[in-house]
Design a protein around this motif. Structure first.
Motif, PDB file in Angstrom:
ATOM      1  N   UNK A   1       0.844  -1.182   0.000  1.00 28.05           N
ATOM      2  CA  UNK A   1       0.000   0.000   0.000  1.00 28.05           C
ATOM      3  C   UNK A   1       0.892   1.249   0.000  1.00 28.05           C
ATOM      4  N   UNK A   2       0.553   2.227  -0.791  1.00 30.83           N
ATOM      5  CA  UNK A   2       1.337   3.447  -0.942  1.00 30.83           C
ATOM      6  C   UNK A   2       1.013   4.448   0.162  1.00 30.83           C
ATOM      7  N   UNK A   3       2.026   5.231   0.580  1.00 32.76           N
ATOM      8  CA  UNK A   3       1.826   6.282   1.574  1.00 32.76           C
ATOM      9  C   UNK A   3       1.372   7.585   0.932  1.00 32.76           C
ATOM     10  N   UNK A   4       1.377   7.655  -0.384  1.00 35.95           N
ATOM     11  CA  UNK A   4       1.009   8.882  -1.065  1.00 35.95           C
ATOM     12  C   UNK A   4      -0.492   9.134  -0.958  1.00 35.95           C
ATOM     13  N   UNK A   5      -0.846  10.421  -0.837  1.00 39.67           N
ATOM     14  CA  UNK A   5      -2.246  10.807  -0.846  1.00 39.67           C
ATOM     15  C   UNK A   5      -2.782  10.602  -2.252  1.00 39.67           C
ATOM     16  N   UNK A   6      -3.935   9.942  -2.397  1.00 37.50           N
ATOM     17  CA  UNK A   6      -4.472   9.755  -3.746  1.00 37.50           C
ATOM     18  C   UNK A   6      -4.876  11.102  -4.359  1.00 37.50           C
ATOM     19  N   UNK A   7      -4.850  11.154  -5.670  1.00 35.78           N
ATOM     20  CA  UNK A   7      -5.285  12.361  -6.369  1.00 35.78           C
ATOM     21  C   UNK A   7      -6.756  12.612  -6.058  1.00 35.78           C
ATOM     22  N   UNK A   8      -7.153  13.882  -5.926  1.00 35.86           N
ATOM     23  CA  UNK A   8      -8.556  14.187  -5.638  1.00 35.86           C
ATOM     24  C   UNK A   8      -9.475  13.662  -6.737  1.00 35.86           C
ATOM     25  N   UNK A   9     -10.609  13.158  -6.330  1.00 35.39           N
ATOM     26  CA  UNK A   9     -11.609  12.700  -7.297  1.00 35.39           C
ATOM     27  C   UNK A   9     -12.929  13.435  -7.127  1.00 35.39           C
ATOM     28  N   UNK A  10     -13.025  14.316  -6.150  1.00 34.38           N
ATOM     29  CA  UNK A  10     -14.176  15.199  -5.973  1.00 34.38           C
ATOM     30  C   UNK A  10     -13.627  16.615  -5.906  1.00 34.38           C
ATOM     31  N   UNK A  11     -14.141  17.509  -6.758  1.00 32.17           N
ATOM     32  CA  UNK A  11     -13.642  18.879  -6.840  1.00 32.17           C
ATOM     33  C   UNK A  11     -14.774  19.853  -6.551  1.00 32.17           C
ATOM     34  N   UNK A  12     -14.842  20.404  -5.355  1.00 29.17           N
ATOM     35  CA  UNK A  12     -15.820  21.462  -5.115  1.00 29.17           C
ATOM     36  C   UNK A  12     -15.555  22.625  -6.079  1.00 29.17           C
ATOM     37  N   UNK A  13     -16.626  23.188  -6.632  1.00 33.43           N
ATOM     38  CA  UNK A  13     -16.482  24.269  -7.604  1.00 33.43           C
ATOM     39  C   UNK A  13     -17.457  25.389  -7.269  1.00 33.43           C
TER      40      UNK A  13
END
Length: 134
Positions: A1-13
């Protein structure tokens, strides 16, 4: 398992009456990072601001009657930070409007809230949400 934060998949606009000034406030006072700003003349067609601890927002200039048009100043967000005390001191020192002072809450969180120059509300604290059940 990676320690990196996953890329955002929800973008408030959301939209702003003075998108350039709001971008400056969110970057210079709050600490967002300006990732992209696309302009159409004097207006901001699209901007992406990333939060250094993960996630981000998208915004642009208000376009009354547009397909994605929303009234400026009605947005609200909770922003996760492990540096809530440091962030509070920086934002308060910059003269931002504090709507709820930094405090330990009875539900275990330590947080504060501000209003940006457009009237949007932002709360900051370390709460990352409840764990998912799988």
């Amino acid at each position: 398992m990676s320690n990196q934060t996953p890329a955002p998949t929800v973008w408030p606009a959301f939209q702003a009456r003075d998108a350039h000034a709001l971008i400056d406030f969110l970057v210079d006072v709050v600490g967002f990072e300006k990732t992209a700003v696309y302009e159409d003349g004097d207006t901001v067609a699209h901007a992406q601001l990333d939060w250094p601890e993960g996630g981000g927002i998208m915004m642009g200039s208000h376009k009354p009657g547009g397909e994605w048009s929303r009234e400026p100043g009605t947005f609200g967000a909770y922003v996760v930070t492990d540096r809530v005390d440091e962030l509070y001191e920086r934002i308060k020192g910059a003269g931002a409007t504090i709507t709820r002072e930094l405090a330990d809450q009875d539900y275990g969180n330590r947080e504060f809230s501000i209003a940006d120059p457009e009237g949007n509300l932002w709360s900051f604290g370390p709460y990352r949400g409840e764990p998912r059940s799988r």
